[in-house]
Design a protein around this motif. Sequence first.
Motif, PDB file in Angstrom:
ATOM      1  N   ARG A 160      25.467  -9.485 -20.671  1.00  0.00           N
ATOM      2  CA  ARG A 160      25.001  -9.589 -19.287  1.00  0.00           C
ATOM      3  C   ARG A 160      24.257 -10.898 -19.008  1.00  0.00           C
ATOM      4  NH1 ARG A 160      25.365  -4.873 -16.609  1.00  0.00           N
ATOM      5  NH2 ARG A 160      23.726  -5.461 -15.139  1.00  0.00           N
ATOM      6  N   TYR A 161      24.844 -12.007 -19.411  1.00  0.00           N
ATOM      7  CA  TYR A 161      24.346 -13.303 -18.995  1.00  0.00           C
ATOM      8  C   TYR A 161      25.499 -14.087 -18.381  1.00  0.00           C
ATOM      9  CZ  TYR A 161      26.103 -14.950 -23.594  1.00  0.00           C
ATOM     10  OH  TYR A 161      26.873 -15.238 -24.685  1.00  0.00           O
ATOM     11  N   HIS A 162      25.172 -15.127 -17.617  1.00  0.00           N
ATOM     12  CA  HIS A 162      26.184 -15.807 -16.807  1.00  0.00           C
ATOM     13  C   HIS A 162      26.313 -17.300 -17.085  1.00  0.00           C
ATOM     14  CE1 HIS A 162      25.385 -12.112 -14.549  1.00  0.00           C
ATOM     15  NE2 HIS A 162      26.568 -12.261 -14.018  1.00  0.00           N
ATOM     16  N   MET A 163      25.450 -17.854 -17.896  1.00  0.00           N
ATOM     17  CA  MET A 163      25.501 -19.281 -18.207  1.00  0.00           C
ATOM     18  C   MET A 163      25.143 -19.497 -19.659  1.00  0.00           C
ATOM     19  SD  MET A 163      23.173 -22.427 -16.669  1.00  0.00           S
ATOM     20  CE  MET A 163      24.004 -22.540 -15.087  1.00  0.00           C
ATOM     21  N   ALA A 164      25.791 -20.480 -20.277  1.00  0.00           N
ATOM     22  CA  ALA A 164      25.472 -20.832 -21.650  1.00  0.00           C
ATOM     23  C   ALA A 164      25.420 -22.351 -21.786  1.00  0.00           C
ATOM     24  CB  ALA A 164      26.505 -20.255 -22.614  1.00  0.00           C
ATOM     25  N   ILE A 165      24.522 -22.831 -22.616  1.00  0.00           N
ATOM     26  CA  ILE A 165      24.419 -24.251 -22.926  1.00  0.00           C
ATOM     27  C   ILE A 165      25.383 -24.553 -24.074  1.00  0.00           C
ATOM     28  CG2 ILE A 165      22.896 -26.126 -23.622  1.00  0.00           C
ATOM     29  CD1 ILE A 165      22.269 -24.861 -20.880  1.00  0.00           C
ATOM     30  N   VAL A 166      26.163 -25.623 -23.933  1.00  0.00           N
ATOM     31  CA  VAL A 166      27.178 -25.969 -24.925  1.00  0.00           C
ATOM     32  C   VAL A 166      26.661 -27.112 -25.804  1.00  0.00           C
ATOM     33  CG1 VAL A 166      29.573 -26.660 -25.289  1.00  0.00           C
ATOM     34  CG2 VAL A 166      28.960 -25.318 -23.257  1.00  0.00           C
ATOM     35  N   VAL A 167      26.794 -26.953 -27.120  1.00  0.00           N
ATOM     36  CA  VAL A 167      26.344 -27.997 -28.041  1.00  0.00           C
ATOM     37  C   VAL A 167      27.500 -28.462 -28.907  1.00  0.00           C
ATOM     38  CG1 VAL A 167      23.957 -27.183 -28.105  1.00  0.00           C
ATOM     39  CG2 VAL A 167      25.605 -26.283 -29.749  1.00  0.00           C
ATOM     40  N   ASP A 168      27.406 -29.717 -29.374  1.00  0.00           N
ATOM     41  CA  ASP A 168      28.445 -30.253 -30.251  1.00  0.00           C
ATOM     42  C   ASP A 168      28.114 -29.931 -31.700  1.00  0.00           C
ATOM     43  OD1 ASP A 168      26.472 -32.072 -31.079  1.00  0.00           O
ATOM     44  OD2 ASP A 168      27.176 -33.641 -29.723  1.00  0.00           O
ATOM     45  N   GLU A 169      28.918 -30.449 -32.615  1.00  0.00           N
ATOM     46  CA  GLU A 169      28.744 -30.112 -34.031  1.00  0.00           C
ATOM     47  C   GLU A 169      27.444 -30.641 -34.614  1.00  0.00           C
ATOM     48  OE1 GLU A 169      31.528 -32.206 -36.628  1.00  0.00           O
ATOM     49  OE2 GLU A 169      32.114 -33.437 -34.908  1.00  0.00           O
ATOM     50  N   TYR A 170      26.817 -31.607 -33.930  1.00  0.00           N
ATOM     51  CA  TYR A 170      25.557 -32.164 -34.420  1.00  0.00           C
ATOM     52  C   TYR A 170      24.336 -31.517 -33.757  1.00  0.00           C
ATOM     53  CZ  TYR A 170      28.841 -35.698 -36.002  1.00  0.00           C
ATOM     54  OH  TYR A 170      29.914 -36.346 -36.586  1.00  0.00           O
ATOM     55  N   GLY A 171      24.586 -30.557 -32.866  1.00  0.00           N
ATOM     56  CA  GLY A 171      23.492 -29.863 -32.205  1.00  0.00           C
ATOM     57  C   GLY A 171      23.049 -30.490 -30.898  1.00  0.00           C
ATOM     58  N   GLY A 172      23.693 -31.579 -30.490  1.00  0.00           N
ATOM     59  CA  GLY A 172      23.345 -32.199 -29.213  1.00  0.00           C
ATOM     60  C   GLY A 172      23.989 -31.460 -28.051  1.00  0.00           C
ATOM     61  N   VAL A 173      23.321 -31.450 -26.914  1.00  0.00           N
ATOM     62  CA  VAL A 173      23.852 -30.770 -25.726  1.00  0.00           C
ATOM     63  C   VAL A 173      25.006 -31.580 -25.155  1.00  0.00           C
ATOM     64  CG1 VAL A 173      23.353 -30.039 -23.365  1.00  0.00           C
ATOM     65  CG2 VAL A 173      21.683 -29.619 -25.182  1.00  0.00           C
ATOM     66  N   SER A 174      26.164 -30.942 -25.001  1.00  0.00           N
ATOM     67  CA  SER A 174      27.329 -31.641 -24.454  1.00  0.00           C
ATOM     68  C   SER A 174      27.723 -31.130 -23.080  1.00  0.00           C
ATOM     69  CB  SER A 174      28.518 -31.520 -25.409  1.00  0.00           C
ATOM     70  OG  SER A 174      28.776 -30.172 -25.749  1.00  0.00           O
ATOM     71  N   GLY A 175      27.114 -30.038 -22.638  1.00  0.00           N
ATOM     72  CA  GLY A 175      27.436 -29.523 -21.315  1.00  0.00           C
ATOM     73  C   GLY A 175      26.964 -28.090 -21.141  1.00  0.00           C
ATOM     74  N   LEU A 176      27.503 -27.426 -20.139  1.00  0.00           N
ATOM     75  CA  LEU A 176      27.208 -26.010 -19.926  1.00  0.00           C
ATOM     76  C   LEU A 176      28.457 -25.320 -19.408  1.00  0.00           C
ATOM     77  CD1 LEU A 176      26.847 -25.298 -16.649  1.00  0.00           C
ATOM     78  CD2 LEU A 176      24.707 -26.518 -16.967  1.00  0.00           C
ATOM     79  N   VAL A 177      28.475 -24.001 -19.524  1.00  0.00           N
ATOM     80  CA  VAL A 177      29.617 -23.217 -19.063  1.00  0.00           C
ATOM     81  C   VAL A 177      29.094 -21.943 -18.419  1.00  0.00           C
ATOM     82  CG1 VAL A 177      29.880 -22.028 -21.282  1.00  0.00           C
ATOM     83  CG2 VAL A 177      31.854 -22.220 -19.744  1.00  0.00           C
ATOM     84  N   THR A 178      29.759 -21.500 -17.348  1.00  0.00           N
ATOM     85  CA  THR A 178      29.362 -20.269 -16.666  1.00  0.00           C
ATOM     86  C   THR A 178      30.517 -19.270 -16.690  1.00  0.00           C
ATOM     87  OG1 THR A 178      30.159 -20.917 -14.465  1.00  0.00           O
ATOM     88  CG2 THR A 178      27.954 -21.668 -15.113  1.00  0.00           C
ATOM     89  N   ILE A 179      30.199 -18.031 -16.402  1.00  0.00           N
ATOM     90  CA  ILE A 179      31.236 -17.007 -16.361  1.00  0.00           C
ATOM     91  C   ILE A 179      32.229 -17.312 -15.240  1.00  0.00           C
ATOM     92  CG2 ILE A 179      29.938 -15.455 -14.835  1.00  0.00           C
ATOM     93  CD1 ILE A 179      31.124 -13.109 -16.481  1.00  0.00           C
ATOM     94  N   GLU A 180      31.759 -17.956 -14.164  1.00  0.00           N
ATOM     95  CA  GLU A 180      32.655 -18.322 -13.063  1.00  0.00           C
ATOM     96  C   GLU A 180      33.697 -19.332 -13.524  1.00  0.00           C
ATOM     97  OE1 GLU A 180      31.738 -21.076  -9.501  1.00  0.00           O
ATOM     98  OE2 GLU A 180      31.413 -19.044  -8.723  1.00  0.00           O
ATOM     99  N   ASP A 181      33.300 -20.256 -14.408  1.00  0.00           N
ATOM    100  CA  ASP A 181      34.249 -21.247 -14.922  1.00  0.00           C
ATOM    101  C   ASP A 181      35.412 -20.560 -15.640  1.00  0.00           C
ATOM    102  OD1 ASP A 181      32.704 -23.433 -14.039  1.00  0.00           O
ATOM    103  OD2 ASP A 181      31.448 -23.320 -15.826  1.00  0.00           O
ATOM    104  N   ILE A 182      35.105 -19.512 -16.401  1.00  0.00           N
ATOM    105  CA  ILE A 182      36.154 -18.794 -17.134  1.00  0.00           C
ATOM    106  C   ILE A 182      37.022 -17.994 -16.178  1.00  0.00           C
ATOM    107  CG2 ILE A 182      36.639 -17.118 -18.953  1.00  0.00           C
ATOM    108  CD1 ILE A 182      34.008 -17.836 -20.242  1.00  0.00           C
ATOM    109  N   LEU A 183      36.401 -17.322 -15.223  1.00  0.00           N
ATOM    110  CA  LEU A 183      37.165 -16.522 -14.264  1.00  0.00           C
ATOM    111  C   LEU A 183      38.101 -17.380 -13.436  1.00  0.00           C
ATOM    112  CD1 LEU A 183      34.424 -14.013 -13.033  1.00  0.00           C
ATOM    113  CD2 LEU A 183      36.257 -13.605 -14.692  1.00  0.00           C
ATOM    114  N   GLU A 184      37.696 -18.631 -13.158  1.00  0.00           N
ATOM    115  CA  GLU A 184      38.558 -19.519 -12.377  1.00  0.00           C
ATOM    116  C   GLU A 184      39.812 -19.926 -13.144  1.00  0.00           C
ATOM    117  OE1 GLU A 184      36.057 -22.710 -11.007  1.00  0.00           O
ATOM    118  OE2 GLU A 184      35.529 -21.626  -9.176  1.00  0.00           O
TER     119      GLU A 184
END
Length: 287
Positions: A160-184
């Motif tokens: 029951r969450y709607h957003m997640a922070i995306v990290v690369d293999e080194y642990g740096g933030v590379s972006g974010l993703v939401t449930i709406e992005d997947i549904l689209e």
Amino acid sequence: MPDDNIEIQDNTKNGLFDKIGHFFQGDPKDQDELLEIIDNAKLHEIIDQKTKEMIKGVLDVSKLRVRDIMIPRSQMITLGLHESVNEFLPQLIESAHSRFPVITEDKDHIVGLLLAKDLLKFGFSQESNDFKIEDILREAVVVPESKRLDTLLKEFRSQRYHMAIVVDEYGGVSGLVTIEDILEVIVGEIDDEFDDIDEADIRQIGKKTYTVNALTSIDDFNEYFSTQFNTEEQDTMGGLLTHTLGHLPGRGESININGYKFKITNADSRRLVQLQVRLPKELKPVE
């Protein structure tokens, strides 16, 4: 009586699958063969175009990774942990988003998420004078770029969450993703009441200046302005600009292509909405 209702629903489903199954010559060996069956079902009007696209979207979700659809780091709208309401409120209103990553030093240091709805109680009480973002921060969920979309969608639903922070293999933030992005990916672009809708795709606003909907097809643009922009790799003018720049441009960014000056006048973190184009000096306005 309930059993009769269940039986009727099952018969309806079985009837559809029986019809689709008519096109199977044995089990499909891979997704390409399955897609051929879906195309055949559409051709014989067993399913409509929207159903066909949705089924293909479901198949895409099973193949794609978070990195394929995430909102890139450069397009993330973040709030500072120690900002006052007056400092971040204009940005919050302009973006019309409901969730915001909150950072300290930079975007690699995300300490949580702010939900816009959590600010409502401060708008109607004296507590707003003592407001601190950290008092209403929510935990930020972190996922790797390589995570499969179907797996993430299950987690979005179950946890029951709607957003997640995306990290690369080194642990740096590379972006974010939401449930709406997947549904689209499954159902196509989801518009809401904040999305701008312009009835005219191309409209003259000055002697040699025009406003252009970013979803205007390159073919239509070429026909209107007698241009010859390439249509082999992109279909829309927004796609052409993004491909040429090599990234999703933000509002206010400009680019010159073949003498035509394009400026992004409206965009969000996922797509271009509206463009402004100025004709080359040597050309006359379109009659």
